[in-house]
Design a protein around this motif. Structure first.
Motif, PDB file in Angstrom:
ATOM      1  N   ARG A  49     -19.531  -5.035 -83.062  1.00  0.00           N
ATOM      2  CA  ARG A  49     -19.111  -3.895 -82.246  1.00  0.00           C
ATOM      3  C   ARG A  49     -20.037  -3.811 -81.043  1.00  0.00           C
ATOM      4  O   ARG A  49     -21.215  -4.131 -81.125  1.00  0.00           O
ATOM      5  CB  ARG A  49     -19.188  -2.600 -83.045  1.00  0.00           C
ATOM      6  N   ILE A  50     -19.505  -3.333 -79.948  1.00  0.00           N
ATOM      7  CA  ILE A  50     -20.294  -3.193 -78.720  1.00  0.00           C
ATOM      8  C   ILE A  50     -21.531  -2.344 -78.994  1.00  0.00           C
ATOM      9  O   ILE A  50     -22.632  -2.684 -78.547  1.00  0.00           O
ATOM     10  CB  ILE A  50     -19.438  -2.563 -77.596  1.00  0.00           C
ATOM     11  N   ARG A  51     -21.391  -1.259 -79.731  1.00  0.00           N
ATOM     12  CA  ARG A  51     -22.528  -0.368 -79.973  1.00  0.00           C
ATOM     13  C   ARG A  51     -23.615  -1.016 -80.822  1.00  0.00           C
ATOM     14  O   ARG A  51     -24.726  -0.508 -80.898  1.00  0.00           O
ATOM     15  CB  ARG A  51     -22.070   0.938 -80.596  1.00  0.00           C
ATOM     16  N   GLU A  52     -23.313  -2.125 -81.489  1.00  0.00           N
ATOM     17  CA  GLU A  52     -24.304  -2.813 -82.314  1.00  0.00           C
ATOM     18  C   GLU A  52     -25.200  -3.750 -81.510  1.00  0.00           C
ATOM     19  O   GLU A  52     -26.151  -4.296 -82.056  1.00  0.00           O
ATOM     20  CB  GLU A  52     -23.604  -3.578 -83.429  1.00  0.00           C
ATOM     21  N   ILE A  53     -24.917  -3.943 -80.240  1.00  0.00           N
ATOM     22  CA  ILE A  53     -25.762  -4.772 -79.383  1.00  0.00           C
ATOM     23  C   ILE A  53     -26.950  -3.903 -78.974  1.00  0.00           C
ATOM     24  O   ILE A  53     -26.788  -2.938 -78.231  1.00  0.00           O
ATOM     25  CB  ILE A  53     -24.985  -5.289 -78.156  1.00  0.00           C
ATOM     26  N   SER A  54     -28.123  -4.250 -79.461  1.00  0.00           N
ATOM     27  CA  SER A  54     -29.291  -3.369 -79.279  1.00  0.00           C
ATOM     28  C   SER A  54     -29.901  -3.445 -77.878  1.00  0.00           C
ATOM     29  O   SER A  54     -30.508  -2.473 -77.433  1.00  0.00           O
ATOM     30  CB  SER A  54     -30.356  -3.682 -80.327  1.00  0.00           C
ATOM     31  N   ASP A  55     -29.762  -4.549 -77.197  1.00  0.00           N
ATOM     32  CA  ASP A  55     -30.324  -4.686 -75.848  1.00  0.00           C
ATOM     33  C   ASP A  55     -29.376  -4.013 -74.847  1.00  0.00           C
ATOM     34  O   ASP A  55     -28.244  -4.463 -74.658  1.00  0.00           O
ATOM     35  CB  ASP A  55     -30.491  -6.164 -75.509  1.00  0.00           C
ATOM     36  N   PRO A  56     -29.821  -2.934 -74.187  1.00  0.00           N
ATOM     37  CA  PRO A  56     -28.923  -2.202 -73.284  1.00  0.00           C
ATOM     38  C   PRO A  56     -28.431  -3.047 -72.101  1.00  0.00           C
ATOM     39  O   PRO A  56     -27.283  -2.903 -71.686  1.00  0.00           O
ATOM     40  CB  PRO A  56     -29.750  -1.013 -72.801  1.00  0.00           C
ATOM     41  N   GLU A  57     -29.264  -3.924 -71.586  1.00  0.00           N
ATOM     42  CA  GLU A  57     -28.860  -4.777 -70.461  1.00  0.00           C
ATOM     43  C   GLU A  57     -27.779  -5.762 -70.899  1.00  0.00           C
ATOM     44  O   GLU A  57     -26.782  -5.960 -70.205  1.00  0.00           O
ATOM     45  CB  GLU A  57     -30.077  -5.520 -69.907  1.00  0.00           C
ATOM     46  N   LEU A  58     -27.972  -6.377 -72.055  1.00  0.00           N
ATOM     47  CA  LEU A  58     -26.966  -7.308 -72.573  1.00  0.00           C
ATOM     48  C   LEU A  58     -25.678  -6.569 -72.888  1.00  0.00           C
ATOM     49  O   LEU A  58     -24.582  -7.055 -72.575  1.00  0.00           O
ATOM     50  CB  LEU A  58     -27.478  -8.020 -73.826  1.00  0.00           C
ATOM     51  N   ARG A  59     -25.772  -5.383 -73.460  1.00  0.00           N
ATOM     52  CA  ARG A  59     -24.579  -4.580 -73.760  1.00  0.00           C
ATOM     53  C   ARG A  59     -23.799  -4.294 -72.483  1.00  0.00           C
ATOM     54  O   ARG A  59     -22.582  -4.443 -72.431  1.00  0.00           O
ATOM     55  CB  ARG A  59     -24.962  -3.276 -74.452  1.00  0.00           C
ATOM     56  N   ARG A  60     -24.510  -3.892 -71.425  1.00  0.00           N
ATOM     57  CA  ARG A  60     -23.860  -3.588 -70.146  1.00  0.00           C
ATOM     58  C   ARG A  60     -23.170  -4.827 -69.588  1.00  0.00           C
ATOM     59  O   ARG A  60     -22.024  -4.770 -69.150  1.00  0.00           O
ATOM     60  CB  ARG A  60     -24.893  -3.070 -69.135  1.00  0.00           C
ATOM     61  N   ARG A  61     -23.861  -5.964 -69.647  1.00  0.00           N
ATOM     62  CA  ARG A  61     -23.280  -7.198 -69.112  1.00  0.00           C
ATOM     63  C   ARG A  61     -22.066  -7.659 -69.921  1.00  0.00           C
ATOM     64  O   ARG A  61     -21.085  -8.140 -69.357  1.00  0.00           O
ATOM     65  CB  ARG A  61     -24.343  -8.291 -69.054  1.00  0.00           C
ATOM     66  N   ILE A  62     -22.121  -7.497 -71.233  1.00  0.00           N
ATOM     67  CA  ILE A  62     -20.987  -7.858 -72.100  1.00  0.00           C
ATOM     68  C   ILE A  62     -19.791  -6.967 -71.784  1.00  0.00           C
ATOM     69  O   ILE A  62     -18.658  -7.444 -71.654  1.00  0.00           O
ATOM     70  CB  ILE A  62     -21.372  -7.757 -73.590  1.00  0.00           C
ATOM     71  N   VAL A  63     -20.021  -5.672 -71.638  1.00  0.00           N
ATOM     72  CA  VAL A  63     -18.926  -4.744 -71.334  1.00  0.00           C
ATOM     73  C   VAL A  63     -18.319  -5.082 -69.971  1.00  0.00           C
ATOM     74  O   VAL A  63     -17.090  -5.090 -69.816  1.00  0.00           O
ATOM     75  CB  VAL A  63     -19.409  -3.278 -71.386  1.00  0.00           C
ATOM     76  N   GLU A  64     -19.155  -5.382 -68.982  1.00  0.00           N
ATOM     77  CA  GLU A  64     -18.638  -5.746 -67.662  1.00  0.00           C
ATOM     78  C   GLU A  64     -17.819  -7.029 -67.719  1.00  0.00           C
ATOM     79  O   GLU A  64     -16.737  -7.116 -67.122  1.00  0.00           O
ATOM     80  CB  GLU A  64     -19.784  -5.896 -66.667  1.00  0.00           C
ATOM     81  N   ALA A  65     -18.315  -8.030 -68.441  1.00  0.00           N
ATOM     82  CA  ALA A  65     -17.582  -9.297 -68.557  1.00  0.00           C
ATOM     83  C   ALA A  65     -16.271  -9.094 -69.309  1.00  0.00           C
ATOM     84  O   ALA A  65     -15.232  -9.646 -68.931  1.00  0.00           O
ATOM     85  CB  ALA A  65     -18.444 -10.342 -69.258  1.00  0.00           C
TER      86      ALA A  65
END
Length: 61
Positions: free
Chosen positions: A3-19
Protein backbone atom coordinates in the motif's frame (compact mmCIF):
# COMPACT_ATOMS: atom_id res chain seq x y z
CA UNK A 1 1.23 -6.30 -2.41
CA UNK A 2 2.19 -2.91 -0.99
CA UNK A 3 0.00 0.00 0.00
CA UNK A 4 1.17 3.54 -0.67
CA UNK A 5 0.89 4.39 3.03
CA UNK A 6 3.28 1.53 3.88
CA UNK A 7 6.18 3.26 2.09
CA UNK A 8 8.03 4.77 5.05
CA UNK A 9 10.31 7.16 3.13
CA UNK A 10 8.22 10.29 2.43
CA UNK A 11 10.32 11.31 -0.60
CA UNK A 12 10.01 7.87 -2.19
CA UNK A 13 6.28 7.81 -1.42
CA UNK A 14 5.84 11.19 -3.13
CA UNK A 15 7.82 10.07 -6.17
CA UNK A 16 5.89 6.79 -6.44
CA UNK A 17 2.55 8.62 -6.25
CA UNK A 18 3.68 11.11 -8.91
CA UNK A 19 4.88 8.32 -11.22
CA UNK A 20 1.69 6.32 -10.67
CA UNK A 21 -0.46 9.35 -11.42
CA UNK A 22 1.51 9.99 -14.60
CA UNK A 23 1.12 6.38 -15.76
CA UNK A 24 -2.60 6.31 -14.93
CA UNK A 25 -3.24 9.73 -16.46
CA UNK A 26 -4.63 11.37 -13.35
CA UNK A 27 -3.55 13.82 -10.67
CA UNK A 28 -1.71 12.84 -7.51
CA UNK A 29 -4.86 13.72 -5.56
CA UNK A 30 -6.56 10.84 -7.36
CA UNK A 31 -4.19 8.30 -5.77
CA UNK A 32 -5.35 7.49 -2.20
CA UNK A 33 -2.96 6.35 0.56
CA UNK A 34 -4.71 2.99 0.74
CA UNK A 35 -4.02 2.31 -2.96
CA UNK A 36 -2.40 -1.12 -3.39
CA UNK A 37 0.32 -1.94 -5.89
CA UNK A 38 1.18 -5.50 -6.72
CA UNK A 39 4.86 -6.40 -6.77
CA UNK A 40 5.21 -6.11 -10.56
CA UNK A 41 3.60 -2.65 -10.68
CA UNK A 42 5.78 -1.44 -7.81
CA UNK A 43 8.95 -2.68 -9.54
CA UNK A 44 7.84 -1.06 -12.80
CA UNK A 45 7.43 2.28 -11.02
CA UNK A 46 10.82 1.93 -9.32
CA UNK A 47 12.43 1.19 -12.69
CA UNK A 48 10.71 4.24 -14.18
CA UNK A 49 12.09 6.40 -11.37
CA UNK A 50 15.56 4.92 -11.87
CA UNK A 51 15.46 5.73 -15.60
CA UNK A 52 14.40 9.30 -14.85
CA UNK A 53 17.28 9.65 -12.39
CA UNK A 54 19.76 8.30 -14.96
CA UNK A 55 18.57 10.88 -17.46
CA UNK A 56 19.11 13.65 -14.89
CA UNK A 57 22.60 12.34 -14.08
CA UNK A 58 23.66 11.93 -17.72
CA UNK A 59 26.70 14.21 -18.27
CA UNK A 60 25.91 14.50 -21.98
CA UNK A 61 22.80 16.51 -21.18
Amino acid sequence: MIRIREISDPELRRRIVEALAEVRGCTTAGIPDWFELDDADFVDLLNLLREEQRELDDPRM
